[in-house]
Design a protein around this motif. Structure first.
Motif, PDB file in Angstrom:
ATOM      1  N   LYS A 187      -1.948  -6.940 -17.476  1.00 21.80           N
ATOM      2  CA  LYS A 187      -1.257  -5.785 -17.185  1.00 21.80           C
ATOM      3  C   LYS A 187      -1.905  -5.162 -16.318  1.00 21.80           C
ATOM      4  N   MET A 188      -3.343  -4.820 -16.351  1.00 21.04           N
ATOM      5  CA  MET A 188      -4.337  -4.144 -15.544  1.00 21.04           C
ATOM      6  C   MET A 188      -4.346  -4.596 -14.275  1.00 21.04           C
ATOM      7  N   ILE A 189      -4.432  -6.286 -14.253  1.00 21.21           N
ATOM      8  CA  ILE A 189      -4.408  -6.752 -13.008  1.00 21.21           C
ATOM      9  C   ILE A 189      -3.440  -6.686 -12.267  1.00 21.21           C
ATOM     10  N   GLY A 190      -2.058  -6.897 -12.844  1.00 16.57           N
ATOM     11  CA  GLY A 190      -0.898  -6.999 -12.132  1.00 16.57           C
ATOM     12  C   GLY A 190      -0.641  -5.327 -11.448  1.00 16.57           C
ATOM     13  N   THR A 191      -0.773  -4.241 -12.244  1.00 16.14           N
ATOM     14  CA  THR A 191      -0.747  -3.002 -11.812  1.00 16.14           C
ATOM     15  C   THR A 191      -1.442  -2.581 -10.789  1.00 16.14           C
ATOM     16  N   SER A 192      -2.902  -2.873 -10.809  1.00 17.32           N
ATOM     17  CA  SER A 192      -3.742  -2.603  -9.851  1.00 17.32           C
ATOM     18  C   SER A 192      -3.736  -3.471  -8.665  1.00 17.32           C
ATOM     19  N   MET A 193      -3.032  -4.664  -8.408  1.00 13.57           N
ATOM     20  CA  MET A 193      -2.824  -5.386  -7.301  1.00 13.57           C
ATOM     21  C   MET A 193      -1.278  -4.948  -6.986  1.00 13.57           C
TER      22      MET A 193
ATOM     23  N   ASN B  90       8.000  -5.088  -4.568  1.00 10.60           N
ATOM     24  CA  ASN B  90       8.767  -3.951  -5.321  1.00 10.60           C
ATOM     25  C   ASN B  90       9.320  -2.904  -4.878  1.00 10.60           C
ATOM     26  N   GLY B  91       9.962  -3.113  -3.757  1.00  8.16           N
ATOM     27  CA  GLY B  91      10.323  -1.972  -2.870  1.00  8.16           C
ATOM     28  C   GLY B  91       9.744  -1.360  -1.997  1.00  8.16           C
ATOM     29  N   GLN B  92       8.626  -1.584  -1.647  1.00 10.53           N
ATOM     30  CA  GLN B  92       7.514  -1.176  -0.753  1.00 10.53           C
ATOM     31  C   GLN B  92       7.371  -2.195   0.562  1.00 10.53           C
ATOM     32  N   LYS B  93       7.897  -1.818   1.629  1.00  7.92           N
ATOM     33  CA  LYS B  93       7.774  -2.829   2.932  1.00  7.92           C
ATOM     34  C   LYS B  93       6.265  -2.743   3.502  1.00  7.92           C
ATOM     35  N   MET B  94       5.934  -3.684   3.917  1.00 10.33           N
ATOM     36  CA  MET B  94       4.631  -3.705   4.677  1.00 10.33           C
ATOM     37  C   MET B  94       4.225  -4.923   5.698  1.00 10.33           C
ATOM     38  N   PRO B  95       3.506  -4.905   6.414  1.00  8.31           N
ATOM     39  CA  PRO B  95       3.176  -6.245   7.114  1.00  8.31           C
ATOM     40  C   PRO B  95       2.345  -7.265   6.306  1.00  8.31           C
ATOM     41  N   PHE B  96       2.458  -8.258   6.623  1.00  4.40           N
ATOM     42  CA  PHE B  96       1.933  -9.369   5.733  1.00  4.40           C
ATOM     43  C   PHE B  96       0.450  -9.241   5.346  1.00  4.40           C
ATOM     44  N   ALA B  97      -0.265  -8.857   6.606  1.00  6.36           N
ATOM     45  CA  ALA B  97      -1.868  -8.571   6.717  1.00  6.36           C
ATOM     46  C   ALA B  97      -2.089  -7.357   5.708  1.00  6.36           C
ATOM     47  N   GLN B  98      -1.256  -6.406   5.502  1.00  2.00           N
ATOM     48  CA  GLN B  98      -1.550  -5.297   4.643  1.00  2.00           C
ATOM     49  C   GLN B  98      -1.276  -5.768   3.111  1.00  2.00           C
ATOM     50  N   PHE B  99      -0.494  -6.627   2.960  1.00  2.00           N
ATOM     51  CA  PHE B  99      -0.336  -7.299   1.546  1.00  2.00           C
ATOM     52  C   PHE B  99      -1.537  -8.112   1.221  1.00  2.00           C
ATOM     53  N   LEU B 100      -2.119  -8.944   2.016  1.00  3.01           N
ATOM     54  CA  LEU B 100      -3.173  -9.702   1.723  1.00  3.01           C
ATOM     55  C   LEU B 100      -4.300  -8.685   1.483  1.00  3.01           C
ATOM     56  N   ASN B 101      -4.497  -7.485   2.128  1.00  2.00           N
ATOM     57  CA  ASN B 101      -5.667  -6.548   1.913  1.00  2.00           C
ATOM     58  C   ASN B 101      -5.448  -5.934   0.411  1.00  2.00           C
ATOM     59  N   ILE B 102      -4.006  -5.662  -0.007  1.00  2.00           N
ATOM     60  CA  ILE B 102      -3.908  -5.231  -1.138  1.00  2.00           C
ATOM     61  C   ILE B 102      -4.417  -6.246  -2.083  1.00  2.00           C
ATOM     62  N   LEU B 103      -4.073  -7.511  -1.969  1.00  2.00           N
ATOM     63  CA  LEU B 103      -4.567  -8.645  -3.137  1.00  2.00           C
ATOM     64  C   LEU B 103      -6.147  -8.699  -3.028  1.00  2.00           C
ATOM     65  N   GLU B 104      -6.551  -8.592  -2.063  1.00  2.00           N
ATOM     66  CA  GLU B 104      -8.206  -8.672  -1.907  1.00  2.00           C
ATOM     67  C   GLU B 104      -8.581  -7.348  -2.547  1.00  2.00           C
ATOM     68  N   THR B 105      -8.077  -6.221  -2.337  1.00  2.00           N
ATOM     69  CA  THR B 105      -8.637  -4.977  -2.920  1.00  2.00           C
ATOM     70  C   THR B 105      -8.488  -5.357  -4.194  1.00  2.00           C
ATOM     71  N   GLY B 106      -7.442  -5.564  -5.007  1.00  2.00           N
ATOM     72  CA  GLY B 106      -7.179  -5.645  -6.294  1.00  2.00           C
ATOM     73  C   GLY B 106      -7.839  -6.756  -7.066  1.00  2.00           C
ATOM     74  N   MET B 107      -8.183  -7.849  -6.585  1.00  2.00           N
ATOM     75  CA  MET B 107      -9.322  -8.940  -6.870  1.00  2.00           C
ATOM     76  C   MET B 107     -10.588  -8.462  -6.979  1.00  2.00           C
ATOM     77  N   SER B 108     -11.009  -7.854  -6.129  1.00  2.00           N
ATOM     78  CA  SER B 108     -12.447  -7.105  -6.095  1.00  2.00           C
ATOM     79  C   SER B 108     -12.536  -5.777  -6.935  1.00  2.00           C
ATOM     80  N   GLY B 109     -11.572  -5.424  -7.406  1.00  7.35           N
ATOM     81  CA  GLY B 109     -11.515  -4.360  -8.366  1.00  7.35           C
ATOM     82  C   GLY B 109     -11.951  -2.922  -7.701  1.00  7.35           C
ATOM     83  N   GLU B 110     -11.724  -2.689  -6.405  1.00 12.43           N
ATOM     84  CA  GLU B 110     -11.989  -1.660  -5.644  1.00 12.43           C
ATOM     85  C   GLU B 110     -11.125  -0.484  -5.593  1.00 12.43           C
TER      86      GLU B 110
END
Length: 217
Positions: free
Chosen positions: A167-173, A197-217
């Protein structure tokens, strides 16, 4: 064009009811001869694509003319894989995943980052996820006892901890949101745009969200 519809019911292991489920898998626009060639040369094709994604020479990739011809013929047809539904349920609830992936011919095999490879090869991807947390806790508890040998006192706490971490990982990412006792998420990608989840963004921005979530920042 193939459909595989599989139902699994009432699995019991070590006197524990593991649950039941269903999987419907569909393959469309798969040319049989081309797919056979790709299967027989999958290691070379993986090396070709991954090499391009990490800065390999596109000239080397193009050098294998037969390999490239079959690969591009396969991708030109826009092959589609879909899973609808994949469900699993036990005494505490039911979870479901639906997804669809359509591939396309890339404009180029020159990539600076692996993420660009995905963007070039994927024409469309969509998924819908609904995970019942009580069901997941029950499943993890059973798995802890059957596969990891935990006793009945240890297993519940470990299962609860695992699901809370998910739950924590999924919501943080931002890939999952909490609705009542469910973790839910929708994802759509097409033409370089992600709808998460209804939020539109460029693919590069999505990758950044994933990287940030996995790093815990």
């Amino acid at each position: 064009n193939q459909t595989l519809d599989t139902t699994v019911g009432n699995i019991t292991m070590a006197n524990k009811e593991m649950g039941s489920g269903r999987l419907m898998l569909k393959l469309n626009q798969f040319d049989g001869n081309t797919l056979r060639y790709i299967n027989n040369n999958s290691e070379q094709i993986s090396t070709l694509l991954l090499g391009s994604a990490i800065g390999g020479s596109p000239e080397m990739a193009m050098g294998n003319e037969q390999l490239m011809t079959h690969l591009m013929t396969f991708l030109d047809a826009n092959p589609t894989v879909s899973i609808s539904p994949f469900t699993w349920k036990n005494a505490k609830g039911e979870s479901q995943l639906d997804m669809s992936l359509t591939l396309k011919r890339p404009d180029s095999l020159e990539f600076e980052e692996p993420g660009e490879l995905a963007a070039q090869l994927i024409k469309q991807f969509s998924s819908s996820t609904r995970l019942s947390m009580p069901m997941l806790i029950e499943q993890a508890q059973i798995n802890n006892q059957v596969f990891d040998g935990m006793d009945a006192e240890q297993a519940p706490a470990a299962a609860e901890s695992m699901v809370q971490e998910l739950k924590m990982i999924g919501t943080s990412m931002q890939t999952l949101t909490v609705q009542d006792d469910n973790l839910v998420g929708t994802f759509n990608y097409a033409d370089g745009i992600v709808d998460l989840n209804g939020q539109k963004m460029p693919f590069a921005q999505f990758l950044n969200i994933l990287e940030t979530g996995m790093s815990g920042e």
